[in-house]
Design a protein around this motif. Sequence first.
Motif, mmCIF file in Angstrom:
data_model
loop_
_atom_site.group_PDB
_atom_site.id
_atom_site.type_symbol
_atom_site.label_atom_id
_atom_site.label_comp_id
_atom_site.label_asym_id
_atom_site.label_seq_id
_atom_site.Cartn_x
_atom_site.Cartn_y
_atom_site.Cartn_z
ATOM 1 N N ALA A 1 54.958 33.228 49.232
ATOM 2 C CA ALA A 1 53.617 32.751 48.864
ATOM 3 C C ALA A 1 53.469 31.255 49.027
ATOM 4 O O ALA A 1 52.359 30.723 48.977
ATOM 5 C CB ALA A 1 53.302 33.143 47.422
ATOM 6 N N THR B 1 47.555 36.917 41.636
ATOM 7 C CA THR B 1 46.434 37.821 41.906
ATOM 8 C C THR B 1 46.619 38.519 43.250
ATOM 9 O O THR B 1 46.228 39.672 43.425
ATOM 10 C CB THR B 1 45.110 37.031 41.897
ATOM 11 O OG1 THR B 1 44.961 36.384 40.633
ATOM 12 C CG2 THR B 1 43.925 37.948 42.113
ATOM 13 N N LYS B 2 47.255 37.834 44.191
ATOM 14 C CA LYS B 2 47.520 38.406 45.516
ATOM 15 C C LYS B 2 48.784 39.271 45.516
ATOM 16 O O LYS B 2 48.845 40.304 46.179
ATOM 17 C CB LYS B 2 47.670 37.299 46.546
ATOM 18 C CG LYS B 2 46.434 36.418 46.707
ATOM 19 C CD LYS B 2 46.709 35.294 47.698
ATOM 20 C CE LYS B 2 45.516 34.364 47.843
ATOM 21 N NZ LYS B 2 45.801 33.219 48.767
ATOM 22 N N TYR B 3 49.808 38.805 44.785
ATOM 23 C CA TYR B 3 51.091 39.509 44.765
ATOM 24 C C TYR B 3 51.577 39.635 43.321
ATOM 25 O O TYR B 3 51.690 38.621 42.629
ATOM 26 C CB TYR B 3 52.162 38.738 45.552
ATOM 27 C CG TYR B 3 51.718 38.189 46.878
ATOM 28 C CD1 TYR B 3 51.637 39.006 48.002
ATOM 29 C CD2 TYR B 3 51.407 36.834 47.023
ATOM 30 C CE1 TYR B 3 51.245 38.485 49.224
ATOM 31 C CE2 TYR B 3 51.015 36.306 48.241
ATOM 32 C CZ TYR B 3 50.935 37.131 49.335
ATOM 33 O OH TYR B 3 50.557 36.623 50.554
ATOM 34 N N LYS B 4 51.884 40.840 42.871
ATOM 35 C CA LYS B 4 52.430 41.005 41.525
ATOM 36 C C LYS B 4 53.715 40.200 41.370
ATOM 37 O O LYS B 4 54.000 39.647 40.305
ATOM 38 C CB LYS B 4 52.701 42.483 41.232
ATOM 39 C CG LYS B 4 51.465 43.327 41.022
ATOM 40 C CD LYS B 4 51.858 44.747 40.635
ATOM 41 C CE LYS B 4 50.631 45.626 40.417
ATOM 42 N NZ LYS B 4 51.015 47.006 40.040
ATOM 43 N N TYR C 1 56.089 37.428 43.807
ATOM 44 C CA TYR C 1 56.125 36.668 45.061
ATOM 45 C C TYR C 1 57.284 35.685 45.032
ATOM 46 O O TYR C 1 57.957 35.506 44.014
ATOM 47 C CB TYR C 1 54.798 35.920 45.277
ATOM 48 C CG TYR C 1 54.425 34.965 44.172
ATOM 49 C CD1 TYR C 1 54.877 33.648 44.181
ATOM 50 C CD2 TYR C 1 53.610 35.371 43.116
ATOM 51 C CE1 TYR C 1 54.533 32.760 43.173
ATOM 52 C CE2 TYR C 1 53.261 34.504 42.099
ATOM 53 C CZ TYR C 1 53.725 33.190 42.137
ATOM 54 O OH TYR C 1 53.391 32.328 41.126
ATOM 55 N N ASP D 1 46.664 32.241 40.871
ATOM 56 C CA ASP D 1 46.026 32.623 42.135
ATOM 57 C C ASP D 1 46.987 33.420 43.005
ATOM 58 O O ASP D 1 46.608 34.439 43.614
ATOM 59 C CB ASP D 1 45.553 31.381 42.887
ATOM 60 C CG ASP D 1 44.422 30.643 42.172
ATOM 61 O OD1 ASP D 1 43.771 31.260 41.310
ATOM 62 O OD2 ASP D 1 44.204 29.455 42.473
ATOM 63 N N LEU D 2 48.246 32.972 43.048
ATOM 64 C CA LEU D 2 49.249 33.681 43.844
ATOM 65 C C LEU D 2 49.540 35.055 43.237
ATOM 66 O O LEU D 2 49.700 36.047 43.961
ATOM 67 C CB LEU D 2 50.535 32.862 43.922
ATOM 68 C CG LEU D 2 50.435 31.484 44.604
ATOM 69 C CD1 LEU D 2 51.802 30.807 44.610
ATOM 70 C CD2 LEU D 2 49.898 31.612 46.023
ATOM 71 N N TYR E 1 47.312 27.624 39.880
ATOM 72 C CA TYR E 1 47.757 27.859 41.255
ATOM 73 C C TYR E 1 48.651 29.099 41.320
ATOM 74 O O TYR E 1 48.482 29.974 42.195
ATOM 75 C CB TYR E 1 48.517 26.633 41.769
ATOM 76 C CG TYR E 1 49.323 26.865 43.019
ATOM 77 C CD1 TYR E 1 48.703 27.107 44.251
ATOM 78 C CD2 TYR E 1 50.717 26.854 42.977
ATOM 79 C CE1 TYR E 1 49.452 27.327 45.401
ATOM 80 C CE2 TYR E 1 51.473 27.071 44.120
ATOM 81 C CZ TYR E 1 50.838 27.313 45.333
ATOM 82 O OH TYR E 1 51.587 27.532 46.470
#
Length: 530
Positions: free
Chosen positions: A37, A59-62, A64, A56-57, A53
């Motif tokens: 990420a 939210t994309k990847y459980k 990372y 936010d990451l 920040y």
Amino acid sequence: MDFLSNTLYVVAATSLVVLVLYVYNQQQHGKKQHPIAGTLFNQLLNFHRLHDYMTDLATKYKTYRLITPFRNEVYTSDPANVEYILKTNFENYIKGTYHHDILKDLMGDGIFTVDGDKWREQRKISSYEFSTKVLRDFSSVIFRKNAVKLAHILSESADNNQSRDINVRLFQSTTFDHTPSYIYIYIIFFSYIYIQDLFMKTTLDSILKIAFGTDLDSMCGSSEEVVRFSNAFDGASALTLRRYVDITWKIKRLFNIGSEAKLKQNVKVVDEFVYKLIQTKTQQMHNRQHYFLLKKEDILSRFLQVNNTDSKYLRDIILNFIIAGKDSTSTAMTWFIYMLCKHPDIQNNVAVEIRKATNMRNDAMNVEEFANNVSEEALEKMQYLHATLTETLRLFPVVPVDAKMCFADDVLPDGYGVKKGDMVAYQPYAMGRMKFIWGDDAHEFKPERWLDQYGHFQPNSPFKFTAFQAGQRICLGREFAYRQMKIFSSILLGCFMFKLSDESKTAKYKTMLNLHIDGGLDIHVFNRFR
């Protein structure tokens, strides 16, 4: 501009090299790895909003991965992974030398920095101390006493302001009388420094009395020594956290320059203060006359009774207690007041419950009388207050991210591998905002999510609500912290109504070990009349 361009070029080039080395390493390793990420440099560039920040990451990847020149860092918001790290395979996820090296200058070999036998020994002793009725009763008396003192400071501030012009916000004494419920007479204005400073001072007074048996009374005119200690402690905390993203910190420490020189100065002030308290208490314990007069209810006295230990060992243990108790409660209380200001209907619901649980009368009652009604039985009835405090901690956990080191190659429940030496962290701040954990209303402040149909508090899995850790390292002071927050909350909200001076302003955190509000909290305080 040339300097900035060169700096960005170096960052970009270094990131590319790290990425190439990482990809090569994964090809050699052969196991499926979590998605990349970002890099350490992305964290550094977003340091002022680091936890947002990382949310936010998340939210994309459980889960990372961030890559650094020295190790890979895995961050997870997956409750299954959290349970595996903190419970199922606990022995494989340790503090390790990486975290110990970063934290030891401030926190030494305390319970938050060590593993193995050292951790088990301190955990056993601390667990016993927190479970004793002596400490529970002693701490409740201290919390109630300091909450009353805080209320009186507000009242004295009002008295000092009553002679000023009517345009200056004023405040009336905290005596309850027959004034009709619809009348709100005076207001007092607190600058952010004052209100947050009071929370910090009152929790410092409480934890130092409980830890050392020492009355510093920093709320009522701090000595220069106490102010220096508090400022040095906060500065050391911020500079210690920065080590996680500053790859040059060991070089700075070697040459005693920059942030490391400041950290060394701050730690020296902290040590001088703590060692002085230990020396004073040790002398009292060795003096036969003092020994029999002392009640020995504080933590240091009890350690000295059962352990013949050196000052460094005691310094590390007690300072870790202070770290756990000083910043955590004051930080949580500040966010709690902020959220109640943002949600006045919830604030009113909390106040109504407090007044009902304490059998608050409409006739005259001073602060001491009201505080005496805040009994253990009354606190137990405050289910909605408990839920509101918990909801605050869900969104604003005192420790926003907690990291471990992977001791041996492993595979997490999500099927992805981690390697020996990887840093593996779970993220209480990010987890509190994950819709897959809390539903579509995850970003909303809803104490009701913690209550059953009868209005009774219902705890959630500690691997979802991770504000107090979980597993074998679950916070020993959890009930201790709730008791302190509930006593202070009930007395303050029984006397006052809080409102933000600028309701459009959103509070932001300062990136430190704990989640302090940056710049403090600027509020109005109203007297309550019912």
